[in-house]
Design a protein around this motif. Structure first.
Motif, PDB file in Angstrom:
ATOM      1  N   GLU A  56      -1.225   2.232  21.395  1.00 33.68           N
ATOM      2  CA  GLU A  56      -1.472   2.238  22.835  1.00 33.68           C
ATOM      3  C   GLU A  56      -0.329   1.545  23.577  1.00 33.68           C
ATOM      4  O   GLU A  56       0.093   1.999  24.656  1.00 33.68           O
ATOM      5  CB  GLU A  56      -2.798   1.538  23.134  1.00 33.68           C
ATOM      6  CG  GLU A  56      -3.193   1.532  24.600  1.00 33.68           C
ATOM      7  CD  GLU A  56      -3.510   2.924  25.123  1.00 33.68           C
ATOM      8  OE1 GLU A  56      -3.445   3.114  26.360  1.00 33.68           O
ATOM      9  OE2 GLU A  56      -3.806   3.824  24.300  1.00 33.68           O
ATOM     10  N   LYS A  59       2.522   3.875  23.643  1.00 35.01           N
ATOM     11  CA  LYS A  59       2.249   4.944  24.605  1.00 35.01           C
ATOM     12  C   LYS A  59       2.470   4.458  26.042  1.00 35.01           C
ATOM     13  O   LYS A  59       3.126   5.133  26.854  1.00 35.01           O
ATOM     14  CB  LYS A  59       0.816   5.433  24.423  1.00 35.01           C
ATOM     15  CG  LYS A  59       0.401   6.510  25.406  1.00 35.01           C
ATOM     16  CD  LYS A  59      -1.056   6.896  25.188  1.00 35.01           C
ATOM     17  CE  LYS A  59      -1.521   7.914  26.240  1.00 35.01           C
ATOM     18  NZ  LYS A  59      -2.949   8.260  26.066  1.00 35.01           N
ATOM     19  N   GLN A  60       1.905   3.296  26.354  1.00 37.65           N
ATOM     20  CA  GLN A  60       2.059   2.756  27.704  1.00 37.65           C
ATOM     21  C   GLN A  60       3.513   2.453  28.022  1.00 37.65           C
ATOM     22  O   GLN A  60       4.009   2.761  29.118  1.00 37.65           O
ATOM     23  CB  GLN A  60       1.204   1.488  27.856  1.00 37.65           C
ATOM     24  CG  GLN A  60      -0.291   1.718  27.803  1.00 37.65           C
ATOM     25  CD  GLN A  60      -0.814   2.518  28.993  1.00 37.65           C
ATOM     26  OE1 GLN A  60      -0.231   2.495  30.072  1.00 37.65           O
ATOM     27  NE2 GLN A  60      -1.885   3.251  28.771  1.00 37.65           N
ATOM     28  N   GLN A  62       6.096   3.800  26.654  1.00 41.93           N
ATOM     29  CA  GLN A  62       6.876   5.033  26.737  1.00 41.93           C
ATOM     30  C   GLN A  62       6.691   5.699  28.095  1.00 41.93           C
ATOM     31  O   GLN A  62       7.649   6.227  28.680  1.00 41.93           O
ATOM     32  CB  GLN A  62       6.455   5.989  25.615  1.00 41.93           C
ATOM     33  CG  GLN A  62       7.274   7.274  25.563  1.00 41.93           C
ATOM     34  CD  GLN A  62       8.755   7.010  25.383  1.00 41.93           C
ATOM     35  OE1 GLN A  62       9.157   6.230  24.521  1.00 41.93           O
ATOM     36  NE2 GLN A  62       9.576   7.642  26.211  1.00 41.93           N
ATOM     37  N   GLN A  63       5.456   5.662  28.616  1.00 39.10           N
ATOM     38  CA  GLN A  63       5.232   6.216  29.954  1.00 39.10           C
ATOM     39  C   GLN A  63       6.023   5.432  30.998  1.00 39.10           C
ATOM     40  O   GLN A  63       6.612   6.012  31.917  1.00 39.10           O
ATOM     41  CB  GLN A  63       3.735   6.187  30.282  1.00 39.10           C
ATOM     42  CG  GLN A  63       2.913   7.177  29.461  1.00 39.10           C
ATOM     43  CD  GLN A  63       1.432   7.078  29.749  1.00 39.10           C
ATOM     44  OE1 GLN A  63       0.959   6.092  30.315  1.00 39.10           O
ATOM     45  NE2 GLN A  63       0.675   8.082  29.344  1.00 39.10           N
TER      46      GLN A  63
END
Length: 621
Positions: A56, A59-60, A62-63
């Motif tokens: 997570e 993911k965060q 990378q965004q």
């Protein structure tokens, strides 16, 4: 008193139950299994939660990285396009001449009073502004007079401003090259807007390098719109700052003109940092050539808060699975306990000398039924074993008696052979005396040595055996032993090679007649080959026909002892297979009336290793 009696009876009833709970193996097994399962389950839950948290976070981040790349890329394109805008001033001779005349005029009045030149300059600035709709104003600094002119895109007018203009002091101090300025409030007409600047030096026809400065100020609305496209997908603060700390973009606002407070953190390049006592993830994009940095600072606690739901969900799922498994283990334990108690009951009854009792077999077939059936079969054989044990004990005593009777002192035979040798020597039969000495040595080696002996001793026995026969055949027999020195200290089963030598004198020499012909030769070779010991026995005796050779090879494959030429070889082959295993053994090659070659391959092992292997195979058997 009655109450005390009831309490005592309950206590007495509880103790056996508690004792059974403590001593039953399967109860402990189920308990340990359950505890191990729970430990493993929660370990997996911990690892899964940790992995989910990391996933997570990635993911965060990378965004957020994508958002940073978009904003930074937009600013990069503005810097790239700045050169194209500046080059416009030099595209045509008219524009170049107009800008040069303005920058080279010794006084501002000369330029300002020349309406034609002034109009041409305004038209040139308007041409620059239309190339990028984000341009809010264009600032032109004249080095000769220190004057600053501002072209406002909303008023389409070029006016001179005084030293109180926000960028006046900064542009006056600029050297040659390109500079960037942070975001500031710019008044355009009746509106105030936020803008950042990109500047570069200008040259004229006569002043090549530092004739003036050109600063283009861009509205921040476009870069903010790009950032808003990632709204709800990003974490933390996003900034673009110059190498000196000027803030070009700040997702949290705060364009106060002060240098960015965390500039040192960004320049350090670390992936994480502690800021005001809190841990932050730091993502940066650096343009060293133009000296600015794009960065995203994300508080670790913010990332952890985002992934907390996934962790709680994982632990809840694993807890539910653990509860279900514990219930199933308990049910299985109850079933196992009932079946085990049936077996224990039967065993206890048999242990009280009820040997005729048999455990009842259930209708269903499972592992417990198999145990009961095997146990009943064991009881069937128990009486037979008791009877056989008595007979076996008698045979054992008889065998020990026979062994004692057969244990004649070898010295009796040695002394007898010595007496015969002395008699033969006194009668002048020195060859016979030497043969008796060799026979005595050979007998000592056979009697005294253990099951496994060094190759050196076995070769010595073969040498003595060959020497005995060489005395018999005198000059008709030649033999040679050529064994590598490094082979000599390895081990092998006692009396493994001697039967091969004996086979030659029984079946090979003199065509099998027992009399050696002229030129009879026998050779023993031994060497290490690929980690194995290979012995080769070659002779020039009568050899074997193809049919005879095939028969001998079949007997070797079957390891069958026959009372003919194949007996000794089959015995050797079988012993090798028993000691060393399937890949090793004896092979025979022969040509009739020409030669015979026997090859023995064994593993290169010491006597101690062979003893350990024999002991291990005995225990396994």
């Amino acid at each position: 008193m009655a109450g005390n009696g009831i309490g005592w009876r309950r206590w007495r009833g509880w103790r056996p139950a508690r004792k059974r709970l403590q001593v039953r193996f399967y109860n402990r097994l189920m308990l340990y299994t359950t505890l191990i399962f729970l430990a493993v389950a929660y370990l997996l839950a911990f690892l899964a939660a940790r992995y989910a948290t990391q996933l997570e976070a990635v993911k965060q981040l990378q965004q957020s990285r994508d958002a940073l790349s978009a904003v930074f890329g937009y600013y990069e394109r503005k810097n790239d396009n700045f050169l194209n805008i500046v080059y416009t001033l030099y595209d045509t001779e008219d524009i170049y001449a107009t800008i040069s005349e303005m920058l080279e005029s010794p006084s501002d009045a000369e330029y300002e009073n020349n309406a034609l030149v002034k109009q041409q300059v305004v038209r040139t600035m308007a041409g620059l502004a239309v190339q990028d709709r984000d341009i809010s104003s264009i600032v032109l600094f004249k080095n000769l007079t220190g004057s600053l002119y501002v072209y406002n895109t909303s008023k389409h007018f070029l006016e001179r401003v005084g030293p109180d203009y926000p960028l006046y002091a900064q542009m006056k101090q600029m050297a040659s090259g390109r500079y960037i300025t942070g975001t500031r409030t710019v008044v355009s007409g009746s509106m105030a807007q936020m803008a950042y600047g990109i500047s570069g030096t200008l040259g004229s026809k006569n002043i090549r390098l530092m004739a003036g400065q050109l600063l283009i100020e861009y509205n921040t609305q476009a870069i903010e719109n790009i950032f808003q496209e990632y709204a709800g997908k990003t974490l933390g603060q996003f900034v673009i700052v110059s190498g000196s700390g000027d803030v070009v973009f700040n997702s949290e606002g705060g364009y106060g003109g002060e240098p960015y407070s965390q500039l040192d953190v960004l320049k350090d390049g670390a992936e994480s940092a502690t800021i005001d006592g809190k841990r932050y993830y730091v993502q940066t994009i650096v343009n060293d050539k133009r000296d600015y940095i794009g960065a995203n600072l994300v508080p670790k606690e913010e990332v952890d808060r985002k992934s907390a739901y996934a962790r709680r969900l994982i632990y809840a799922v694993f807890t539910a699975l653990a509860f279900v498994c514990v219930v199933l283990y308990t049910a299985a334990g109850t079933f196992v306990s009932r079946r085990v108690n049936e077996l224990i009951k039967g065993m206890k009854r048999i242990s009280t000398n009820h040997l005729s009792y048999r455990i009842p077999l259930p209708k269903r077939s499972d592992e417990f039924a198999e145990i009961a059936a095997r146990f009943n079969l064991m009881c069937d054989e128990l009486q037979l074993i008791i009877h056989r044990e008595y007979i076996s004990e008698l045979k054992k005593k008889n065998a020990e008696l026979n062994a004692l009777q057969a244990g004649i002192n070898p010295h009796f035979l040695y002394n007898t052979l010595e007496a015969i040798r002395i008699k033969a020597s006194d009668d002048g039969n020195r060859d016979i005396a030497e043969m008796i000495v060799l026979l005595a040595h050979l007998y000592r080696s056979v009697v005294r040595d253990r099951t496994f002996i060094p190759v050196r001793k076995e070769i010595s026995m073969c040498d003595m055996y060959l020497h005995i026969f060489s005395l018999r055949y005198a000059s008709c027999l030649e033999y040679d032993i050529n064994v590598e020195h490094r082979v000599m200290e390895y081990g092998l089963p006692k009396n493994l090679l001697q039967p091969i030598v004996e086979n030659y004198f029984v079946h090979g020499i003199g065509g099998g007649s027992g009399e050696a012909g002229e030129g009879s030769r026998f050779l023993i070779e031994g060497r290490l080959e690929e980690g194995d010991i290979v012995f080769r026995f070659e002779d020039n005796g009568r050899g074997m026909s193809e049919e005879r050779l095939d028969a001998v090879r079949r007997r070797l494959d079957q390891a069958a002892a026959q009372a003919d030429a194949g007996y000794g070889l089959a015995n050797v082959h079988e012993r090798i297979r028993l000691v060393y295993g399937e890949p090793y053994g004896l092979s025979v090659e022969s040509r009739l009336s020409r030669e015979t070659r026997i090859t023995v391959r064994i593993a290169a092992l010491s006597c101690e290793e062979l003893e350990r292997r024999l002991l291990a195979s005995g225990e396994a058997g």
